[in-house]
Design an enzyme around this catalytic site. Structure first.
Site, PDB file in Angstrom:
ATOM      1  N   ASP A  44       0.405  -1.182   0.202  1.00 38.17           N
ATOM      2  CA  ASP A  44       0.128  -0.436   0.576  1.00 38.17           C
ATOM      3  C   ASP A  44       0.992   1.774  -0.171  1.00 38.17           C
ATOM      4  O   ASP A  44       0.267   2.119  -0.039  1.00 38.17           O
ATOM      5  CB  ASP A  44      -0.858  -0.101   1.413  1.00 38.17           C
ATOM      6  N   SER A  45       1.982   1.349  -0.075  1.00 36.21           N
ATOM      7  CA  SER A  45       2.690   2.277  -0.323  1.00 36.21           C
ATOM      8  C   SER A  45       3.114   2.608  -1.614  1.00 36.21           C
ATOM      9  O   SER A  45       3.392   3.614  -1.481  1.00 36.21           O
ATOM     10  CB  SER A  45       4.615   2.101   0.198  1.00 36.21           C
ATOM     11  N   ASP A  83      -1.522  -6.291  -0.336  1.00 30.32           N
ATOM     12  CA  ASP A  83      -1.522  -5.728   0.840  1.00 30.32           C
ATOM     13  C   ASP A  83      -2.650  -5.174   0.782  1.00 30.32           C
ATOM     14  O   ASP A  83      -3.529  -4.115  -0.216  1.00 30.32           O
ATOM     15  CB  ASP A  83      -0.409  -4.585   0.383  1.00 30.32           C
ATOM     16  N   LYS A 113      -1.781  -9.415   2.692  1.00 32.43           N
ATOM     17  CA  LYS A 113      -0.911  -8.825   4.222  1.00 32.43           C
ATOM     18  C   LYS A 113      -1.231  -8.235   4.660  1.00 32.43           C
ATOM     19  O   LYS A 113      -2.468  -7.307   4.036  1.00 32.43           O
ATOM     20  CB  LYS A 113       0.848  -8.376   3.071  1.00 32.43           C
ATOM     21  N   GLU A 115      -1.781  -5.344   8.155  1.00 32.15           N
ATOM     22  CA  GLU A 115      -0.582  -5.031   9.460  1.00 32.15           C
ATOM     23  C   GLU A 115      -1.468  -5.173  10.486  1.00 32.15           C
ATOM     24  O   GLU A 115      -2.757  -5.266  10.551  1.00 32.15           O
ATOM     25  CB  GLU A 115      -0.245  -3.443   9.571  1.00 32.15           C
ATOM     26  N   GLU A 182       8.738  -4.860  11.072  1.00 31.52           N
ATOM     27  CA  GLU A 182       9.657  -3.328   9.626  1.00 31.52           C
ATOM     28  C   GLU A 182       9.826  -2.187  10.999  1.00 31.52           C
ATOM     29  O   GLU A 182       9.042  -2.324  12.040  1.00 31.52           O
ATOM     30  CB  GLU A 182       7.977  -2.210   9.879  1.00 31.52           C
TER      31      GLU A 182
END
Ligand code: KIV
Length: 280
Positions: A44-45, A83, A113, A115, A182
């Site tokens: 999602d960057s 993501d 993925k 978070e 991270e």
């Protein structure tokens, strides 16, 4: 044939490092795939490095799905992980399972993925139960950065280090096939990597992780807005691109582009037959 989930898990057992990079479109996915990367993350960057947004929380599920489909189309070998954006599983009334299913059925991803957040385990279990592999993500979690107490690096004291270890163990128990760490001190990342049997993939988490991930646009020197300490720039594609485009501008301006070879032509005999009939 694509890299499989079990081959990723096996790499840890065989003490082989796992490589992961982000990609967000067809062309760069094909570059990353040609280089032989294990995992391609449609991170999602994308919100920051492609769409120019301030926060990853601004990106929509549709945007993530569209880009994930392009990455799947551009790759044949790497395992593609989509993501999950904030709105797809953390926002009130979101439908995490349906969102994860869209990454698989519409985009063709092999895994998603998530978070860490307060319902991470419940949501992870629900998605895994449906047959979709999940990669966890702990440490600095940009989607909930406002809840992390202002510090980017997580796990620098007893309480936060304990929390990270607990989260990793819970994610393994929930069935994750790997976990991104991270911005975690290397000593804590090492302890986590030794404690769990699924691979850890580090970004700013030192060399003891089972694998490493970077944002492709950082590695290639394409994104200039900020550069975290953990980024190693392997190329300067920004400068190389500016140089190429300057050459194009100058060739057009001085008539060097296009050449005869770069132009189409009509047979001269044929042309002379109809030239006079053209109303010019
Ligand atoms: O969105 C992303 O690029 C990521 C990586 C930093 C792991 O989550």
């Amino acid at each position: 044939m694509r890299v499989t989930i079990s081959s990723i898990v096996d790499k840890k057992k065989k003490n082989e490092k796992i490589t992961m990079l982000t990609a967000y479109d067809y062309s760069f996915a094909s570059i990353v795939d040609s280089a032989g990367i294990d995992i391609i993350l449609v991170g999602d960057s994308l919100a920051n490095v492609i769409l120019g947004m301030e926060s990853t929380t601004e990106i929509s599920l549709d945007e993530m799905i569209n880009h994930s489909r392009a990455v799947v189309n551009g790759s044949a070998r790497g395992l593609v992980v989509g993501d999950m954006p904030y709105c797809a599983y953390q926002e009130e009334n979101s439908q995490p399972l349906k969102s994860a299913q869209r990454f698989v059925s519409e985009a063709g991803c092999q895994a998603v993925k998530l978070e860490w957040f307060d319902r991470a385990i419940e949501v992870t279990e629900e998605i895994i139960k449906s047959g979709i592999p999940v990669m966890g993500h702990i440490g600095f979690t940009p989607q909930t950065a406002d809840k992390l107490g202002g510090s980017v690096v997580q796990g620098k004291d007893l309480d936060t280090a304990k929390t990270l270890i607990e989260q990793a163990v819970l994610l393994e128990k929930a069935g994750c096939f790997s976990i991104v760490l991270e911005c975690v001190p290397w000593q804590i990342a090492k302890l986590i990597t030794e404690k769990i049997s699924i691979p850890t993939i580090g970004i700013g988490a030192g060399s003891y992780c089972d694998g490493q991930v970077l944002v492709l646009n950082d590695l290639l020197g394409l994104f200039r807005k900020f550069r975290p300490k953990f980024v190693r720039k392997y190329a300067d594609v920004f400068d190389a691109s500016v140089e190429a485009i300057k050459n194009f501008i100058s060739d057009v301006e001085n008539g060097a582009f296009p050449s005869a070879d770069e132009s189409f032509s009509v047979n001269e005999e044929e042309f002379s037959r109809f030239k006079d009939k053209l109303d010019v």
